[in-house]
Scaffold this active site. Structure first.
Site, PDB file in Angstrom:
ATOM      1  N   GLN A  32     -86.130  41.627  34.144  1.00 52.49           N
ATOM      2  CA  GLN A  32     -84.744  41.170  34.797  1.00 52.49           C
ATOM      3  C   GLN A  32     -83.403  41.438  34.119  1.00 52.49           C
ATOM      4  O   GLN A  32     -82.439  41.472  34.520  1.00 52.49           O
ATOM      5  CB  GLN A  32     -84.729  39.922  35.470  1.00 52.49           C
ATOM      6  CG  GLN A  32     -86.059  39.814  36.511  1.00 52.49           C
ATOM      7  CD  GLN A  32     -86.219  38.345  36.999  1.00 52.49           C
ATOM      8  OE1 GLN A  32     -87.046  37.818  36.420  1.00 52.49           O
ATOM      9  NE2 GLN A  32     -85.488  37.996  37.861  1.00 52.49           N
ATOM     10  N   HIS A 148     -94.531  38.312  33.340  1.00 52.08           N
ATOM     11  CA  HIS A 148     -93.600  37.924  34.317  1.00 52.08           C
ATOM     12  C   HIS A 148     -93.521  39.042  35.302  1.00 52.08           C
ATOM     13  O   HIS A 148     -92.670  39.757  35.442  1.00 52.08           O
ATOM     14  CB  HIS A 148     -92.326  37.719  33.731  1.00 52.08           C
ATOM     15  CG  HIS A 148     -91.503  36.785  34.529  1.00 52.08           C
ATOM     16  ND1 HIS A 148     -91.032  35.616  34.105  1.00 52.08           N
ATOM     17  CD2 HIS A 148     -91.007  36.806  35.850  1.00 52.08           C
ATOM     18  CE1 HIS A 148     -90.319  34.967  34.909  1.00 52.08           C
ATOM     19  NE2 HIS A 148     -90.180  35.767  36.056  1.00 52.08           N
ATOM     20  N   ASN A 192     -96.627  34.021  34.870  1.00 51.31           N
ATOM     21  CA  ASN A 192     -95.456  33.381  35.630  1.00 51.31           C
ATOM     22  C   ASN A 192     -95.910  33.378  37.018  1.00 51.31           C
ATOM     23  O   ASN A 192     -96.175  34.377  37.806  1.00 51.31           O
ATOM     24  CB  ASN A 192     -94.225  34.187  35.416  1.00 51.31           C
ATOM     25  CG  ASN A 192     -93.032  33.611  36.142  1.00 51.31           C
ATOM     26  OD1 ASN A 192     -92.644  32.534  35.683  1.00 51.31           O
ATOM     27  ND2 ASN A 192     -92.531  34.164  37.178  1.00 51.31           N
ATOM     28  N   GLU A 193     -95.941  32.287  37.733  1.00 46.83           N
ATOM     29  CA  GLU A 193     -96.119  31.902  38.947  1.00 46.83           C
ATOM     30  C   GLU A 193     -96.940  32.911  39.791  1.00 46.83           C
ATOM     31  O   GLU A 193     -96.454  33.872  40.723  1.00 46.83           O
ATOM     32  CB  GLU A 193     -94.507  32.409  39.680  1.00 46.83           C
ATOM     33  CG  GLU A 193     -93.386  31.101  39.297  1.00 46.83           C
ATOM     34  CD  GLU A 193     -92.074  31.543  39.923  1.00 46.83           C
ATOM     35  OE1 GLU A 193     -91.948  32.277  40.902  1.00 46.83           O
ATOM     36  OE2 GLU A 193     -91.192  30.660  39.828  1.00 46.83           O
TER      37      GLU A 193
HETATM   38  C1  FCB Z   1     -88.445  32.661  40.319  1.00 44.91           C
HETATM   39  C2  FCB Z   1     -89.011  33.890  39.210  1.00 44.91           C
HETATM   40  C3  FCB Z   1     -87.667  34.503  38.551  1.00 44.91           C
HETATM   41  C4  FCB Z   1     -86.531  34.622  39.322  1.00 44.91           C
HETATM   42  C5  FCB Z   1     -86.259  33.367  40.068  1.00 44.91           C
HETATM   43  C6  FCB Z   1     -85.163  33.361  41.152  1.00 44.91           C
HETATM   44  O1  FCB Z   1     -89.532  32.627  41.199  1.00 44.91           O
HETATM   45  O2  FCB Z   1     -89.887  33.496  38.464  1.00 44.91           O
HETATM   46  O3  FCB Z   1     -87.915  35.628  37.931  1.00 44.91           O
HETATM   47  O4  FCB Z   1     -86.514  35.671  40.165  1.00 44.91           O
HETATM   48  O5  FCB Z   1     -87.318  33.011  40.784  1.00 44.91           O
END
Ligand code: FCB
Length: 437
Positions: A32, A148, A192-193
């Site tokens: 990003q 990520h 990540n997530e």
């Molecule tokens: C999260 C992501 C991050 C960014 C934010 C707004 O879910 O981890 O990369 O996009 O949202």
């Protein structure tokens, strides 16, 4: 609130002080902000930019299209040089330091480190060594994310997150990075997530590889949990002292009608799949919990999500600070230290950001006050950046980026946040901000 100091304001209300050693900072992710990446997303952007620009008109409200006309331009959807953070990280960390951050979260780009399967690029390790040294030199504790969302192209060819090799490839890469850079890092965030990838790439099919397949979604759940678990073991083998966790996006989910048995049951099911399942699948392999909060959903049987969305960000996401309190309270039972590794909003005019941060922190403080072990807060994001399939128009940064000149400009809200970081406390809430008992 006996454990913390309180400062009286003129009207007798108290400043809210955070525990000593609290980590204050902001987060970014390689794809990003860095620019010049070459991974599955880079490829996907090129193939989909035209389509995304065309679809934007039907997707966003008129006010959003007027406010962000760039969303209709295919260029918006190409990450390209992004913020050129890859080359400007020192300048960016100078700004973070000037804002009194004492911690910073960023991610390492797997495709740079391992551009071909099994072939590692020492120069890129050196690059991230300089990044870490730059943080240490400025007194900032690094939180390093190993994945990520972006995959190297060779892995994508093998099926990406669905590949049977993903987990061991990831563990191998993690082991390599940690063995090379571990002298500069205490905190590792593996994945990540995971649920964001599962829902956006495999359920709604908006993100690469754009599948809408519940079986694939279930498989990716297992693959990513396995990847975390294997990486956890490898990292701890290198040094037991490392603190390892994964970043979990947690939605605050409520039944629309709390008197309805069916709405309550629906909320429970959602809560399990969205918030708890991955934690269960990685049980005993987390040294801390990394909580990320953006969303509040009221669910109605048989599963329709209804939000009031009264106060919203530029992206139309509801702003609901209280949700973070409930999320943190729910995490207490895991008995692990908690870091809020992302929380933020898109707000180009910077009208809501300072209040947003303050209000979330008021609720976080309340959770701490009630015994939840929260040890840090990372605002998303340090810089405006490339917001995945939305591109550049959403502006999340404490620091504004002019994408033409790449000039950085500190937003006023960043200065408000800096005061909190510096003093380790929030000014007494105004009467209208005080929390109900
Ligand atoms: C999260 C992501 C991050 C960014 C934010 C707004 O879910 O981890 O990369 O996009 O949202």
């Amino acid at each position: 609130m006996d454990n913390f100091d309180k400062k009286n304001s003129s009207d007798g209300s108290k400043a809210l002080t955070f525990p000593a050693g609290f980590l204050w900072g902001a987060a970014t992710a390689a794809h990003q902000v860095e620019g010049g990446t070459n991974n599955d997303w880079t490829q996907w952007e090129k193939d989909n930019a035209e389509r995304l620009a065309k679809e934007a008109a039907g997707k966003w409200q008129t006010w959003q299209q007027e406010k962000f006309p760039e969303m209709l331009d295919p260029e918006n959807y190409i990450s390209g040089r992004a913020c050129d953070h890859y080359n400007r990280f020192e300048e960016d960390f100078d700004l973070a330091k000037s804002l009194d951050h004492n911690a910073h979260r960023f991610s390492i780009e797997w495709s740079r480190i391992e551009p071909e399967e099994g072939k590692f690029d020492e120069q890129e390790i050196e690059h991230y060594r300089h990044v870490l040294q730059a943080l240490r030199a400025r007194g900032m504790e690094p939180f390093v994310t190993l994945w990520h969302w972006t995959n190297p192209l060779w892995l994508e060819e093998k099926g990406g997150c669905e590949s049977k090799d993903f987990a061991c490839n990831f563990a191998y890469y993690s082991q390599y990075v940690v063995s090379k850079l571990g002298d500069l890092v205490n905190f590792w965030v593996t994945i990540n997530e995971p649920t964001s990838v599962i829902s956006n790439a495999y359920v709604s099919g908006n993100w690469p590889p754009q599948k809408k397949n519940i079986f694939a979604a279930q498989k990716v759940y297992r693959v990513l949990a396995d990847a975390h678990n294997q990486a956890y073991v490898e990292i701890k083998k290198i040094n037991q002292k490392f603190q390892v966790g994964f970043a979990n996006i947690l939605h605050f989910i409520e039944p629309l009608n709390s008197n309805s048995f069916f709405d309550r049951a629906t909320a429970k099911v959602f809560n399990y799949f969205v918030n708890r399942k991955f934690l269960k699948m990685t049980k005993n392999n987390n040294d801390f919990l990394a909580a990320q909060y953006y969303f509040h959903s009221r669910v109605k049987f048989p599963g329709k999500i209804k939000n009031d969305n009264k106060i919203i960000s530029d992206m139309g996401w509801e702003i609901y600070p209280e949700g973070i309190y409930h999320i943190l309270k729910n995490l207490k039972k895991y008995n692990l230290p908690i870091y809020v590794t992302e929380n933020g909003l898109a707000d180009v005019a910077d009208e809501k950001r300072a209040e947003f941060i303050k209000n979330h922190l008021i609720w976080i403080h309340r959770a701490i006050d009630e015994g939840v072990d929260v040890r840090g807060y990372f605002y998303w994001s340090l810089l405006d950046n490339f917001e995945w399939d939305k591109g550049f128009w959403p502006r999340f940064g404490l620091i504004e980026i002019d994408y033409k000149t790449l000039k950085r400009k500190i937003r006023p809200s960043a200065l408000e946040y800096a005061k909190i970081c510096k003093s380790n406390e929030i000014d007494p809430p105004r009467v209208d901000e005080r929390l109900s008992p």
